[in-house]
Design a protein around this motif. Structure first.
Motif, short mmCIF file in Angstrom:
data_model
loop_
_atom_site.label_atom_id
_atom_site.label_comp_id
_atom_site.label_asym_id
_atom_site.label_seq_id
_atom_site.Cartn_x
_atom_site.Cartn_y
_atom_site.Cartn_z
N THR A 154 -25.08 30.18 4.60
CA THR A 154 -23.74 29.78 4.19
C THR A 154 -22.92 29.29 5.38
O THR A 154 -22.17 28.31 5.29
CB THR A 154 -23.02 30.95 3.50
OG1 THR A 154 -23.78 31.37 2.36
CG2 THR A 154 -21.63 30.54 3.03
N LYS A 155 -23.08 29.96 6.52
CA LYS A 155 -22.39 29.53 7.73
C LYS A 155 -22.88 28.15 8.17
O LYS A 155 -22.08 27.30 8.59
CB LYS A 155 -22.62 30.55 8.85
CG LYS A 155 -21.88 31.86 8.66
CD LYS A 155 -22.17 32.83 9.80
CE LYS A 155 -21.44 34.15 9.59
NZ LYS A 155 -21.76 35.13 10.67
N ILE A 156 -24.18 27.92 8.09
CA ILE A 156 -24.72 26.59 8.43
C ILE A 156 -24.10 25.53 7.53
O ILE A 156 -23.67 24.47 8.00
CB ILE A 156 -26.25 26.58 8.29
CG1 ILE A 156 -26.90 27.23 9.51
CG2 ILE A 156 -26.78 25.16 8.13
CD1 ILE A 156 -28.40 27.16 9.51
N ILE B 182 -27.62 14.90 11.71
CA ILE B 182 -28.53 15.67 10.85
C ILE B 182 -28.92 16.97 11.53
O ILE B 182 -29.07 17.04 12.75
CB ILE B 182 -29.80 14.85 10.52
CG1 ILE B 182 -29.46 13.66 9.61
CG2 ILE B 182 -30.88 15.71 9.88
CD1 ILE B 182 -30.62 12.75 9.31
N LEU B 183 -29.09 18.02 10.73
CA LEU B 183 -29.71 19.26 11.16
C LEU B 183 -30.99 19.44 10.35
O LEU B 183 -30.95 19.39 9.11
CB LEU B 183 -28.79 20.46 10.93
CG LEU B 183 -29.46 21.84 11.02
CD1 LEU B 183 -29.87 22.16 12.45
CD2 LEU B 183 -28.55 22.94 10.48
N ILE B 184 -32.12 19.64 11.02
CA ILE B 184 -33.35 20.02 10.33
C ILE B 184 -33.46 21.54 10.42
O ILE B 184 -33.59 22.10 11.50
CB ILE B 184 -34.59 19.35 10.94
CG1 ILE B 184 -34.48 17.82 10.83
CG2 ILE B 184 -35.84 19.84 10.20
CD1 ILE B 184 -35.69 17.08 11.42
N LEU B 185 -33.40 22.16 9.28
CA LEU B 185 -33.46 23.62 9.16
C LEU B 185 -34.87 24.03 8.74
O LEU B 185 -35.47 23.39 7.89
CB LEU B 185 -32.44 24.08 8.12
CG LEU B 185 -32.45 25.54 7.69
CD1 LEU B 185 -31.99 26.44 8.83
CD2 LEU B 185 -31.55 25.72 6.45
N CYS B 186 -35.38 25.10 9.34
CA CYS B 186 -36.69 25.63 8.96
C CYS B 186 -36.45 26.98 8.29
O CYS B 186 -36.09 27.95 8.96
CB CYS B 186 -37.58 25.78 10.20
SG CYS B 186 -39.34 25.88 9.84
N PHE C 93 -25.68 16.12 7.84
CA PHE C 93 -26.56 16.30 6.69
C PHE C 93 -27.66 17.31 7.04
O PHE C 93 -28.21 17.28 8.13
CB PHE C 93 -27.18 14.96 6.28
CG PHE C 93 -27.96 15.00 5.00
CD1 PHE C 93 -27.31 14.96 3.78
CD2 PHE C 93 -29.35 15.05 5.01
CE1 PHE C 93 -28.02 14.98 2.59
CE2 PHE C 93 -30.07 15.07 3.83
CZ PHE C 93 -29.40 15.04 2.62
N VAL C 94 -27.98 18.22 6.10
CA VAL C 94 -28.98 19.26 6.35
C VAL C 94 -30.26 18.97 5.57
O VAL C 94 -30.22 18.78 4.36
CB VAL C 94 -28.44 20.65 5.96
CG1 VAL C 94 -29.51 21.72 6.19
CG2 VAL C 94 -27.18 20.98 6.76
#
Length: 389
Positions: free
Chosen positions: A185-187, A165-169, A197-198
């Motif tokens: 988009t790159k992420i 998982i990536l937690i994006l802020c 999973f984001v």
């Protein structure tokens, strides 16, 4: 709305202004409170009016969320951000962090890695630890005074099978970046390629200073939509964080059903009558108030920028592209982080969130909440100047 008007928040047990809280965390119960991320402004008049109207009714029994709430939410995101949220993609939850905790459980196992882009909101780290997951850092890079994502490092971390998982802020707390569509988009491409999973925390989405524009993560591509979830709430936008819920936006049918099953099992999607009134009124009639607030916040940023320049302080402002938070760089003073913390909170009498709370990458920085009257900003900056210079 008069944002210059000071309001006594000590009439009620407010965390930010609590003398006990200030004593416990900063060693100074009289410090100017600028650490907790809520604002010292009254909510939009329409919110106050609707809450008074709802309270006057006198009956507070079981209710459901009316169609008007969802219509107002959908219209808000469509008109302000070009995001056509489908109603059936929304799932209610008690808070952003509770939604993140649920999603962590559903898209990873204990011992799996969760990627964070530090320095970042410290509660992410807390929920990762409490869920038995491992923190994996993809630190941001500070280049010429502006933070950037390290995509090469992210690709390496995402390629590790155990990192799920990536937690994006988005926008980023505390550094104030409003991520661009290209960056997001790159992420999405990196994470989809590696089955990561984001989870995108977008609670600060309404706070973008022109010419910067908030881009909802799920809108950048179908890849992002099907391999991620966004967490949204009007809590920060309209300063109603003490009374409202949040929503998880989950376009993937299977993932959304899994979340819904959890909500039914643990009965976390009950309705609060006052929350319903506040949320509906905010989205329906809060636009003009928010526009005025954004102008005022940019004025607060300008005051800090000019104060630092005029007084030639050895403190740098990391220019915020959004949020009602500013990230200040004290590293040129050459002080130990604990010494800096003590000087700010106990000598200057200003309670800023120490940068190391957001990860070791934040050492030597501090976060200031600027959702307050300008006179508060002015007093804080004078205190800091007199102490440090």
């Amino acid at each position: 709305m008069n944002f210059d008007e000071p309001i006594d928040r000590n009439q009620f047990p407010t965390m930010k202004w609590s003398r006990a809280f200030l004593e416990e965390h900063f060693g100074n119960p009289a410090a100017i409170p600028m650490s907790v991320a809520d604002m010292d402004f009254q909510s939009p008049p329409a919110v106050i009016e609707q809450l008074q109207k709802r309270a006057a009714h006198g009956v507070y029994g079981y209710e459901f969320r009316p169609d008007s709430l969802f219509s107002a939410l959908e219209a808000w995101y469509q008109l302000r951000h070009g995001w056509a949220i489908q109603r059936n993609h929304l799932e209610q939850c008690p808070s952003i962090t509770s939604a993140i905790a649920i999603l962590l459980d559903q898209h990873s196992n204990e011992g799996d890695g969760v990627i964070l882009q530090s320095p970042v909101f410290f509660e992410f780290r807390m929920v990762i630890k409490s869920s038995g997951r491992r923190l994996v850092k993809n630190p941001l890079k500070l280049v010429n005074g502006r933070y950037q994502m390290d995509f090469e490092d992210l690709a390496q971390k995402a390629a590790v099978t155990q990192n799920k998982i990536l937690i994006l802020c988005n926008p980023h707390n505390p550094v104030g970046r409003v991520w661009t569509k290209d960056e997001l988009t790159k992420i999405a491409a990196i994470c989809a390629k590696n089955d990561v999973f984001v989870i995108s925390d977008e609670i600060h989405g309404d706070f973008a200073f022109p010419p910067h524009k908030y881009t909802p993560y799920l809108t950048v591509s179908e890849t992002a939509a099907q391999n991620g979830a966004a967490c949204i709430s009007p809590a920060k936008t309209f300063n109603i964080s003490g009374m409202v819920d949040a929503f998880a936006v989950i376009p993937n049918d299977a993932y959304r059903q899994r979340f819904l099953n959890f909500a039914h099992r643990y009965q976390i999607n009950k309705t609060n009558v006052f929350s319903t009134a506040a949320v509906t009124a905010s989205f329906q009639e809060g636009a003009a108030w928010l526009d005025a607030l954004l102008d005022y916040l940019q004025g607060n940023v300008a005051f800090i920028r000019e104060f630092l320049q005029i007084n030639q302080m050895k403190v740098s402002l990391i220019e915020p592209e959004g949020t009602f938070l500013v990230w200040l760089d004290f590293r040129d003073l050459g002080l130990d982080v604990k010494v800096l913390e003590k000087k700010l909170s106990q000598e200057a009498g200003v309670a800023l969130s120490p940068g190391y709370w957001y990860g070791r990458e934040g050492a030597g920085f501090a976060r200031m909440t600027i959702g307050c009257p300008r006179q508060t900003i002015q007093q804080a900056m004078v205190n800091i100047y007199n102490t440090l210079e």
